[in-house]
Design a protein around this motif. Structure first.
Motif, PDB file in Angstrom:
ATOM      1  N   ALA A 468       0.860  -1.190   0.000  1.00  0.00           N
ATOM      2  CA  ALA A 468       0.000   0.000   0.000  1.00  0.00           C
ATOM      3  C   ALA A 468       0.894   1.238   0.000  1.00  0.00           C
ATOM      4  N   TYR A 469       0.514   2.226  -0.800  1.00  0.00           N
ATOM      5  CA  TYR A 469       1.327   3.428  -0.985  1.00  0.00           C
ATOM      6  C   TYR A 469       0.484   4.654  -0.670  1.00  0.00           C
ATOM      7  N   GLY A 476      -1.590  18.565  -3.149  1.00  0.00           N
ATOM      8  CA  GLY A 476      -1.474  18.207  -1.736  1.00  0.00           C
ATOM      9  C   GLY A 476      -2.512  17.228  -1.242  1.00  0.00           C
ATOM     10  N   ASN A 477      -3.389  16.733  -2.125  1.00  0.00           N
ATOM     11  CA  ASN A 477      -4.384  15.729  -1.732  1.00  0.00           C
ATOM     12  C   ASN A 477      -3.696  14.377  -1.526  1.00  0.00           C
ATOM     13  N   GLU A 478      -4.190  13.608  -0.543  1.00  0.00           N
ATOM     14  CA  GLU A 478      -3.581  12.301  -0.243  1.00  0.00           C
ATOM     15  C   GLU A 478      -4.613  11.179  -0.329  1.00  0.00           C
ATOM     16  N   CYS A 479      -4.136  10.006  -0.696  1.00  0.00           N
ATOM     17  CA  CYS A 479      -4.976   8.800  -0.650  1.00  0.00           C
ATOM     18  C   CYS A 479      -4.073   7.570  -0.643  1.00  0.00           C
ATOM     19  N   TRP A 480      -4.639   6.454  -0.179  1.00  0.00           N
ATOM     20  CA  TRP A 480      -3.895   5.192  -0.167  1.00  0.00           C
ATOM     21  C   TRP A 480      -4.204   4.396  -1.423  1.00  0.00           C
ATOM     22  N   ILE A 481      -3.168   3.832  -1.998  1.00  0.00           N
ATOM     23  CA  ILE A 481      -3.272   3.022  -3.210  1.00  0.00           C
ATOM     24  C   ILE A 481      -2.629   1.659  -2.932  1.00  0.00           C
ATOM     25  N   ALA A 482      -3.300   0.574  -3.315  1.00  0.00           N
ATOM     26  CA  ALA A 482      -2.722  -0.767  -3.215  1.00  0.00           C
ATOM     27  C   ALA A 482      -2.210  -1.172  -4.586  1.00  0.00           C
ATOM     28  N   ALA A 483      -0.951  -1.574  -4.648  1.00  0.00           N
ATOM     29  CA  ALA A 483      -0.335  -1.892  -5.939  1.00  0.00           C
ATOM     30  C   ALA A 483       0.852  -2.822  -5.746  1.00  0.00           C
ATOM     31  N   LEU A 484       1.247  -3.477  -6.828  1.00  0.00           N
ATOM     32  CA  LEU A 484       2.371  -4.420  -6.781  1.00  0.00           C
ATOM     33  C   LEU A 484       3.720  -3.722  -6.835  1.00  0.00           C
ATOM     34  N   SER A 485       3.725  -2.462  -7.297  1.00  0.00           N
ATOM     35  CA  SER A 485       4.995  -1.739  -7.403  1.00  0.00           C
ATOM     36  C   SER A 485       4.735  -0.242  -7.299  1.00  0.00           C
ATOM     37  N   GLU A 486       5.819   0.523  -7.180  1.00  0.00           N
ATOM     38  CA  GLU A 486       5.700   1.983  -7.100  1.00  0.00           C
ATOM     39  C   GLU A 486       5.169   2.551  -8.401  1.00  0.00           C
ATOM     40  N   ASN A 487       5.609   1.999  -9.525  1.00  0.00           N
ATOM     41  CA  ASN A 487       5.132   2.487 -10.830  1.00  0.00           C
ATOM     42  C   ASN A 487       3.636   2.250 -10.976  1.00  0.00           C
ATOM     43  N   ALA A 489       1.499   1.913  -8.567  1.00  0.00           N
ATOM     44  CA  ALA A 489       0.816   2.796  -7.616  1.00  0.00           C
ATOM     45  C   ALA A 489       0.695   4.204  -8.183  1.00  0.00           C
ATOM     46  N   THR A 490       1.748   4.677  -8.857  1.00  0.00           N
ATOM     47  CA  THR A 490       1.729   6.017  -9.439  1.00  0.00           C
ATOM     48  C   THR A 490       0.638   6.114 -10.514  1.00  0.00           C
ATOM     49  N   LYS A 491       0.540   5.094 -11.357  1.00  0.00           N
ATOM     50  CA  LYS A 491      -0.476   5.099 -12.427  1.00  0.00           C
ATOM     51  C   LYS A 491      -1.879   5.079 -11.836  1.00  0.00           C
ATOM     52  N   LYS A 492      -2.088   4.244 -10.829  1.00  0.00           N
ATOM     53  CA  LYS A 492      -3.410   4.153 -10.198  1.00  0.00           C
ATOM     54  C   LYS A 492      -3.778   5.480  -9.524  1.00  0.00           C
ATOM     55  N   ALA A 493      -2.795   6.087  -8.867  1.00  0.00           N
ATOM     56  CA  ALA A 493      -3.051   7.354  -8.163  1.00  0.00           C
ATOM     57  C   ALA A 493      -3.398   8.462  -9.143  1.00  0.00           C
ATOM     58  N   LYS A 494      -2.698   8.493 -10.268  1.00  0.00           N
ATOM     59  CA  LYS A 494      -2.959   9.530 -11.276  1.00  0.00           C
ATOM     60  C   LYS A 494      -4.386   9.426 -11.797  1.00  0.00           C
ATOM     61  N   THR A 495      -4.823   8.187 -12.009  1.00  0.00           N
ATOM     62  CA  THR A 495      -6.195   7.967 -12.481  1.00  0.00           C
ATOM     63  C   THR A 495      -7.198   8.403 -11.415  1.00  0.00           C
ATOM     64  N   PHE A 497      -6.734  10.588  -8.851  1.00  0.00           N
ATOM     65  CA  PHE A 497      -6.689  12.034  -8.597  1.00  0.00           C
ATOM     66  C   PHE A 497      -7.168  12.850  -9.793  1.00  0.00           C
ATOM     67  N   GLN A 498      -6.995  12.238 -10.974  1.00  0.00           N
ATOM     68  CA  GLN A 498      -7.181  13.015 -12.207  1.00  0.00           C
ATOM     69  C   GLN A 498      -6.256  14.221 -12.208  1.00  0.00           C
ATOM     70  N   ALA A 499      -5.056  13.968 -11.713  1.00  0.00           N
ATOM     71  CA  ALA A 499      -4.031  15.019 -11.623  1.00  0.00           C
ATOM     72  C   ALA A 499      -2.671  14.344 -11.513  1.00  0.00           C
ATOM     73  N   ASP A 500      -1.635  15.133 -11.726  1.00  0.00           N
ATOM     74  CA  ASP A 500      -0.282  14.587 -11.612  1.00  0.00           C
ATOM     75  C   ASP A 500       0.022  14.218 -10.162  1.00  0.00           C
ATOM     76  N   VAL A 501       0.871  13.222 -10.001  1.00  0.00           N
ATOM     77  CA  VAL A 501       1.228  12.708  -8.669  1.00  0.00           C
ATOM     78  C   VAL A 501       2.580  13.256  -8.266  1.00  0.00           C
ATOM     79  N   ARG A 502       2.631  13.831  -7.083  1.00  0.00           N
ATOM     80  CA  ARG A 502       3.893  14.379  -6.583  1.00  0.00           C
ATOM     81  C   ARG A 502       4.768  13.277  -5.994  1.00  0.00           C
ATOM     82  N   SER A 503       4.158  12.333  -5.203  1.00  0.00           N
ATOM     83  CA  SER A 503       4.951  11.265  -4.576  1.00  0.00           C
ATOM     84  C   SER A 503       4.069  10.078  -4.224  1.00  0.00           C
ATOM     85  N   VAL A 504       4.694   8.900  -4.191  1.00  0.00           N
ATOM     86  CA  VAL A 504       4.058   7.704  -3.626  1.00  0.00           C
ATOM     87  C   VAL A 504       5.081   7.067  -2.684  1.00  0.00           C
ATOM     88  N   VAL A 505       4.651   6.785  -1.459  1.00  0.00           N
ATOM     89  CA  VAL A 505       5.550   6.211  -0.453  1.00  0.00           C
ATOM     90  C   VAL A 505       4.913   4.957   0.117  1.00  0.00           C
TER      91      VAL A 505
END
Length: 984
Positions: A468-469, A476-487, A489-495, A497-505
């Protein structure tokens, strides 16, 4: 002579089917070759037998000659925390017996081994080891170097566990071995988490959890022990130089705001006072009714300089203390629920390390139990500490660290279990999933009906890192994403948010070990790849009843949710291993032994050395070492005798494994080693007999159409009945009944009876001696092959010397009439031996036995067995005479020793003159038999009382009542015989 165990009688059809099974059951599929008797050792030495054998190989095909499909199980994975213990050995042996039995029935066996990473347990042990050997904590060492230390530990301990399973003789599929943190397992674990997260069943929230301050992690209920204290008790707590006292209750005064009145609350945990958000009373408590008529009442908090409300709640126990309780929702489950109902915000008191949080200036940074003493002093100075009393209490202890468990509000990942639990309940209620023993179904329903959300996250370094990332977008909006990798997670988060992703941790926490274990029936078959479908579900899950909820129920819930089918069709639950006195095995009692210590034996010094090694490695602390050494000397003052693997396996299965506790006695294990030696000696005797008779055992193909004598027919009937009952017992998982039947057959029937009857004919080289020898070889071969599922090592050794291809139709040889006839003979022999034993008459005294009967039929039956009776009674000769009662009176006077053998006959004993002169003067015959007469009279009275009982006559069948009448007649006849010769 005959065991009291009642053998089940089966239909001819059942025997025929069993016969077909054993006809084709060739344990060792190779060209029939009989080893030379000269290479068979004089006595059974398990170490020599087991040295070069690999009975755990899986190259063998199903034994019955047919293939009925696959039978699949997985071995519950032992934790890589130490060596294999007796609990593991019990469970592994049970499963191995089941697998070997299924293989004999013609199934292809797939039994998968593995080991569990055991997150908390393994991390704690390696931390102790690191601190002991290098004086470093994991934080000082760093995460990556510490993980390398754990992997090093895993390789050593994991290899040791697998080696122990090999030595135990388990026929596991070693090429399919898994570890719960290998790549395949990780893929299954991550996939399951992501799917459950995306279905909104896994959520992250702040909630109360069991918290270990020593571990700085949440722990599961199974890792919380309850310590019952009867009063003040000083305990050693991790992180404290001095002991901490528990077992007291403190009355603390809360002053009403704007008033001189006080309300007293009682607590065993004054250190949580800083987190009080209210004082609660029962709404109907007469002591506090007056406050309900006022506007909202507040009380002054002694340390926070603010006010807390007086609230009313029906959950409050009016009979506890003053009837007023402090509400500390951040550190108590019941208080948390009350606070939620009254919209009160929790206040955290402790940090993750168990110190006071910074917002409380007066106490900040103090360890919780040091802060307790400081607070009590302050309360006393403020005149707010009332009474301090001794108090019994239940203290939650972390089983891994011995720390005092706190209930802490922490953000954690939770799996919503209610819908999953309902599905698992339905499977058992419908019968699609069977639980044995059935009484555990009640526990299944109770646990699952009360099932709460499962906290699946742990604040550890060792385990499956949660996939989970925490994603943050450019706004500055945050949410949790479950994914197999950071990449991913970034793709899922972008979808999302409908916005660019600053970070996934990625969350640094790991998953509860039980989460990965719950997926094993899927993950061992490479789920989610499609290949798992042909091998799922398992046929059986066998494990300890203590993890029915923690593991079995969770496997069922996961299987139903993820693939729509239960992971196994049947659950077999075994008891917990205890010592011979029924005590759980523990370090403090010094009664913990490993399977290999039982197998190879151990001196007291070597046992003490093993404990010292555990201490040196940091596994045991100083106090634990001291207690263990003391308990060890008490339990095993002379060490442990060498028993061997087969005796260990046989003993483990000699208990009813389905009971709550299994009491393991090493002395019983050694007794079973002697039992195996008895079979060894019987095999030596048979092979030597064949050599003496010039009989080639390898040429024996069948006993069908052989001119068998009555005793040959009897032992083959006993073999048929025994093997049938064994097969039924194993099918019903009544292993203790199967082992008891083997002991009865080999000990009581074959060795102590039939083998003894063969000696005259074999020594004389007569024709019947050849039949006797072939019958012995047949019984040993079939019996040892059948028992090989319990004792594979000795079976493989002895079957080299025996034909293991002999055709035998068991249904043909089962003969209830011959068994009844021989039972009579054996009961007479037992009566004779009893008189000999009571009077210390041995074979050197050349005893002669005279049997007296009163009808021609009995005379004819006994006359045909005189030779065998002479061998079984160890007498010089046995005679039978047909006498009238009057003649019997006359003959009795010629015997110094006279008694009855049931209702069948009377008998007299004569000894040589030397013995009579040297022997002490013995009481009259009437005195010798008086006790026997009294016992018989009491027994007949019991039968009469039962027959005269109206309830018995109504409920008992006519057949049962006839048997009772027959027994009374037999007893009366024996009583009459005794009275008859007593009065002569």
């Amino acid at each position: 002579m005959q065991s009291n165990i009642k053998m089940s009688r089966v239909t001819a059809k059942g025997l025929h089917l069993l016969g077909r099974k054993y006809e084709n059951n060739i344990l060792l599929r190779r060209k029939q070759t009989i080893a030379a008797i000269s290479s068979l050792a004089v006595g059974y030495d398990p170490q020599a037998v087991e040295r070069d054998k690999n009975v755990s190989r899986k190259s063998e095909k199903p034994c019955s000659g047919g293939n009925h499909g696959a039978f699949r199980m997985i071995l519950p994975p032992p934790n890589v925390t130490g060596n294999l213990h007796l609990g593991h050995a019990l469970n592994a042996t049970i499963q191995d017996v089941i697998c070997r039995h299924q293989r004999q029935m013609g199934y292809e066996i797939e039994w998968i081994p593995g080991t569990d990473h055991a997150g908390i347990a393994t991390q704690v042990i390696v931390e102790k080891k690191l601190l002991k050997e290098r004086g470093l904590t994991r934080h000082q060492l760093g995460r990556l170097p510490f993980m390398l230390e754990i992997w090093k530990w895993k390789r050593i301990k994991g290899d040791s566990i697998i080696q122990d399973l090999h030595k135990l003789g388990c026929i596991l599929d070693w090429d399919k071995e898994y570890f719960t943190m290998d790549e395949t397992q990780s893929r299954s674990v991550n996939t399951a988490f992501i799917r459950l997260f995306e279905e909104d069943l896994i959520k992250r929230r702040k909630s109360l959890v069991n918290w270990s301050c020593a571990l700085e992690s949440a722990i599961s209920d199974i890792e919380v022990d309850t310590l019952e204290l009867k009063g003040p008790t000083t305990l050693s707590v991790p992180g404290y130089k001095r002991g901490v006292e528990f077992g007291k209750i403190y009355d603390i005064k809360y002053r009403l705001y704007g008033s001189d009145e006080e309300i007293i609350v009682s607590t065993t945990r004054p250190e949580t006072l800083l987190g009080d958000v209210a004082v609660a009373v029962h709404p109907l408590d007469p002591r506090y009714i007056k406050y309900r008529n006022q506007e909202r009442v507040f009380l002054s908090h002694p340390f926070r300089n603010d006010l807390i409300p007086l609230i009313y709640d029906v959950a409050v126990d009016q009979n506890f203390g003053s009837g007023a309780v402090k509400i500390t929702p951040a550190h108590d489950n019941a208080d948390f629920e009350i606070a939620e109902q009254h919209l009160l915000e929790p206040i955290q008191v402790f940090t993750e390390q168990g110190t006071i949080v910074e917002q409380f200036e007066e106490f900040k940074g103090l360890p919780r139990f040091e802060a307790r003493e400081r607070m009590l002093d302050a309360l006393s100075n403020l005149q707010l500490l009332d009474l301090v009393k001794d108090h019994s209490m239940a203290l939650p202890i972390c089983s891994r660290t011995k720390d005092i468990v706190e209930y802490m509000l922490r953000p954690q990942w939770f799996l919503h279990c209610k819908p999953l639990a309902e599905a698992a309940i339905s499977e058992v209620r419908s019968g699609r999933l069977q639980i044995h023993p059935e009484n555990f179904e009640c526990d299944w329903y109770r646990w699952l009906e009360e099932c709460r959300d499962w906290c699946i996250s742990r604040q550890l370094w060792w385990g499956h890192q949660i996939p989970a990332y925490l994603a943050t977008d450019v706004h500055g909006n945050e949410c949790w994403i479950a994914a197999l990798s950071e990449n991913e997670a970034t793709k899922k988060a972008k979808t999302k948010f409908q916005a660019d992703v600053r970070s996934v941790v990625q969350d640094p926490d790991v998953l509860d070990t039980w989460f990965s274990s719950a997926l094993l029936p899927l993950s061992v078959f490479n789920w989610p790849s499609s290949g798992y479908r042909s091998r799922y579900p398992l046929d059986l899950m066998a494990t300890g009843h203590d993890i029915l909820f923690f593991w079995v129920a969770r496997m069922v819930m996961m299987g139903l949710k993820l693939v729509g089918e239960v992971p196994f069709k049947k659950v077999l639950l075994n008891g917990i291993i205890c010592d011979a006195h029924g005590r759980k095995m523990s370090k403090s009692l010094g009664n913990v032994v490993t399977p290999q210590q039982v197998v190879k034996g151990a001196t007291l010094a070597s046992l003490e050395t093993d404990l010292q090694h555990s201490f040196d490695a940091g596994v045991l602390d100083k106090n634990e070492l001291k207690k263990s050494l003391k308990g060890l000397k008490k339990m095993f003052p002379n060490g442990i005798q060498k028993c061997g693997t087969d005796a260990l396996r046989f003993t483990l299965c000699s208990h009813n494994v389905k009971t709550h506790f299994v009491n393991f006695d090493i002395a019983e294990c050694y007794t079973n080693k002697l039992f195996l030696n008895k079979i060894w000696q019987a095999t030596r005797y048979t092979c030597s007999a064949a050599e003496k008779l010039n009989l080639n055992l390898s040429e024996i193909e069948t006993l069908e159409n052989c001119p068998l004598g009555k005793w040959d027919r009897w032992i083959l009937s006993r073999l048929a009945d025994s093997l049938t009952t064994v097969a039924q017992s194993i099918d019903q998982h009544e292993f203790h009944m199967a082992t008891a039947i083997f002991k009865q057959f080999f000990y009581n029937n074959l060795c102590d009876v039939y083998l003894e009857t063969t000696k005259p004919a074999i020594n004389g080289g007569t024709a019947s001696g050849y039949i006797n020898c072939a019958t012995l070889a047949t019984c040993l071969s079939w019996g040892i092959q059948a028992m090989s599922i319990f004792t594979p090592y000795i079976a493989e050794e002895l079957l080299q010397y025996l034909p293991h291809n002999i055709h035998l139709q068991l249904n043909k040889h089962f003969d209830v009439h011959i068994e009844a006839e021989i039972d009579v003979i054996l009961s007479i022999c037992q009566a004779v031996r009893q008189v000999k034993s009571q009077n210390k008459i041995s074979k050197k005294h050349e005893p002669l036995v005279y049997l007296f009967v009163q009808d021609c039929k009995a005379f004819g039956e006994l006359e045909t067995h005189l030779k065998e009776m002479r061998a079984l009674t160890l007498t010089k000769n046995v005679f039978v005479e047909l006498l009238t009662p009057v003649e019997l009176k006359e003959r009795r006077q010629h015997f110094q020793y006279f008694s009855t053998a049931g209702h069948y006959c009377s008998f007299g004993l004569q000894v040589n003159e030397i013995y009579e002169k040297k022997g002490q003067e013995l009481p009259a015959v009437s005195d010798v038999n008086q006790k026997k007469l009294e016992r018989l009279q009491a027994e007949v009275e019991r039968y009469r009382t039962r027959l005269n009982d109206e309830g018995f006559r109504r409920s008992a069948s006519e057949q049962v009542q006839q048997r009772h009448n027959q027994k009374i007649q037999q007893l009366e006849l024996e009583i009459a015989n005794i009275k008859n010769f007593n009065t002569s």
